[in-house]
Structure formats: C-alpha cells, structure tokens
Design a protein around this motif. Structure first.
Motif, PDB file in Angstrom:
ATOM      1  N   THR A 161      -9.912  -1.878  -7.421  1.00  0.00           N
ATOM      2  CA  THR A 161      -8.823  -1.582  -8.112  1.00  0.00           C
ATOM      3  C   THR A 161      -9.247  -1.829  -9.678  1.00  0.00           C
ATOM      4  N   ASP A 188      -2.075   3.049  -3.460  1.00  0.00           N
ATOM      5  CA  ASP A 188      -3.192   4.210  -3.753  1.00  0.00           C
ATOM      6  C   ASP A 188      -4.152   3.788  -2.795  1.00  0.00           C
ATOM      7  N   ARG A 201      -7.685  -4.839  -4.509  1.00  0.00           N
ATOM      8  CA  ARG A 201      -6.624  -5.687  -5.030  1.00  0.00           C
ATOM      9  C   ARG A 201      -5.352  -4.696  -4.950  1.00  0.00           C
ATOM     10  N   ARG A 202      -4.223  -5.056  -5.171  1.00  0.00           N
ATOM     11  CA  ARG A 202      -2.965  -4.311  -5.002  1.00  0.00           C
ATOM     12  C   ARG A 202      -3.127  -3.437  -6.172  1.00  0.00           C
ATOM     13  N   THR A 203      -2.329  -2.262  -6.205  1.00  0.00           N
ATOM     14  CA  THR A 203      -2.486  -1.328  -7.222  1.00  0.00           C
ATOM     15  C   THR A 203      -1.127  -0.795  -7.965  1.00  0.00           C
ATOM     16  N   ILE A 257      -8.116   3.531  -8.864  1.00  0.00           N
ATOM     17  CA  ILE A 257      -9.024   2.996  -7.789  1.00  0.00           C
ATOM     18  C   ILE A 257     -10.164   3.651  -8.105  1.00  0.00           C
ATOM     19  N   SER A 277      -7.945  -0.569  -1.321  1.00  0.00           N
ATOM     20  CA  SER A 277      -8.632  -1.389  -2.457  1.00  0.00           C
ATOM     21  C   SER A 277      -8.788  -2.812  -2.104  1.00  0.00           C
ATOM     22  N   HIS A 315      -0.370  -2.269  -2.236  1.00  0.00           N
ATOM     23  CA  HIS A 315      -1.255  -1.088  -2.134  1.00  0.00           C
ATOM     24  C   HIS A 315      -0.670  -0.002  -2.190  1.00  0.00           C
ATOM     25  N   HIS A 334       0.694   2.366 -12.008  1.00  0.00           N
ATOM     26  CA  HIS A 334      -0.218   2.118 -11.157  1.00  0.00           C
ATOM     27  C   HIS A 334      -1.645   1.972 -11.821  1.00  0.00           C
ATOM     28  N   TYR A 389      -5.868   8.239  -9.813  1.00  0.00           N
ATOM     29  CA  TYR A 389      -5.174   7.826 -10.897  1.00  0.00           C
ATOM     30  C   TYR A 389      -3.650   8.516 -10.725  1.00  0.00           C
TER      31      TYR A 389
END
Length: 234
Positions: free
Chosen positions: A204, A190, A176-178, A215, A174, A188, A212, A6
């Motif tokens: 995510t 992370d 989904r986008r972060t 994840i 992950s 993405h 952010h 995180y």
C-alpha cells in the motif's frame, strides 16, 4: 513485473499519476474512477493502452512500451447492481489488455476491475469477479492473468479467498489497509487476483488526494508458465 492500481476518486487524484509512473518503476498502471476524456496518451514512460468510453467512472490501463507490446484491449460489462441501474456510474466494470513481454516473450493479460459498491451484496461482487475472470480467459487460452482494482470487499475476505482457490486464482491483499475514509468502512478494498503468476508483494503506497490508497503489485512469471509460441504456418 510491477503494477500499480489506483482508484482516483472521481478523477480527483489524476495529478499524481505522472509521479506514480516515474517514481515506482512500474510496468503498468491500472486506474478506476477516472475521467477518460481527460487522460493523456502518455504518463512519463507509460503509454495508454485504452480506456472505457461509456462510463461516468472510467477505467484505464497504461503500460511501459519498452517492456511490453500491447496486442489488444477489451472492455466488459458485468452483472449490474441496483446502484448501477439507478445512477449508471459504470456500464463497463472491467478492462483488459493482452501484452507480450519484450524481454522474455511471455504473454499475459493485465486488467483493471471495479466491483459494485458496498450497497450491493458480496454475492453479487463474487459473481462479478468470477465473470471478469471468465471474460479475461476469453482473451487468450492459457494466458497468465493479473487483475487489480477496487473490489469493494472489505469484509469476509477469507470467504472470498476460498472462492478464488476453488477457481484456480490467487487472491492477494496488500500489507496495509487501502481505504480509511469512513470509520465503519476501513479495510482492504483494493486487491489483486492472479493466474499463473507468483505474487511476491503487494504494498500500500502513501495516501494522495483519493479516498483509496494506491497499491503496488510485484509479480514474477510462474514456473509452469512458458514463453508464447507462434502457431505454425498452415
């Protein structure tokens, strides 16, 4: 093994850490952009392994002491971008903790990584990633490695994935986008890179106070990984 990464957005999301530690059954928590002087020694069931000391945007690692025994933490400076030279946000962009699994005796390195920002080039970030992997390998020959964090690499990730394969590492994005703060820079940011581990899932988690999203990485020890053996007494 369950690990959360995180980026706290200059420590703004620090109030969410206890809930993350308790609600997701994590074995480790890796942080970026934290105020290390304001971090507690414990977060619910997690213990602070260590944090960077000289950064304006700090890194830290927490671990679950009933699952792991920590055998040392190191911080590392990586090649600087122009942003680093001018604003000095992060002298140390990598922190790694060597741990032993109390249940299985496997030994590995868990690391938190924060790449140079988008003002730098992808080439420089790849240099930082490769250098980070080399530094972590230096913490123990043949150890499994899980490096998570803010890679600041939303574009051309297929190219990055090929670079990782060439060095023996697996890159995991992950589901989904972060990062969705800016319309242009959605994607993405992370990731997780791993060596000797099977990454089962990277999820995510819901948005908090940071730009952010956290994840959650779920991993298993690879089939070729064997429990750590103490060297024979001389």
């Amino acid at each position: 093994m369950r690990v959360i990464s995180y980026n706290l957005r200059k420590h703004q999301a620090s109030g969410e850490l206890v809930d993350l530690a308790q609600n997701f059954g994590v074995d480790a928590l890796c942080l970026q952009e934290c105020d290390t002087e304001d971090l507690p020694d414990t977060l619910g069931p997690l213990q602070l392994a260590d944090s960077t000391k000289g950064n304006r945007l700090g890194l830290a690692i927490y671990y679950r002491p009933d699952r792991f025994t920590a055998h040392g933490t190191k911080t590392f400076a990586l090649k600087k971008s122009l942003h680093d030279m001018v604003l000095a946000p992060a002298h140390e962009r990598l922190i790694g903790t060597r741990v032993r699994d109390n249940e299985t005796d496997h030994e590995l390195v868990i690391a938190s990584f924060h790449a140079a920002p988008l003002t730098a080039t992808n080439s420089l970030r790849r240099n930082q990633i490769h250098a980070a992997h080399a530094e972590l390998l230096g913490m123990g020959t043949g150890l499994m490695t899980l490096m998570v964090g803010d890679f600041n690499y939303p574009f051309f990730t297929k190219n990055l994935n090929e670079h990782m394969k060439n060095t023996g590492y697996e890159l995991s994005l992950s589901d989904r986008r972060t990062y969705t703060r800016y319309k242009v820079f959605k994607g993405h940011f992370d990731f997780a890179t791993s060596l000797g581990l099977n990454i089962e899932n990277v999820e995510t988690l819901p948005r908090g106070a940071s730009d952010h999203l956290p994840i959650l990485v779920t991993a298993e020890y690879g089939q070729d990984s064997t429990p750590f053996q103490e060297p024979p007494a001389s």
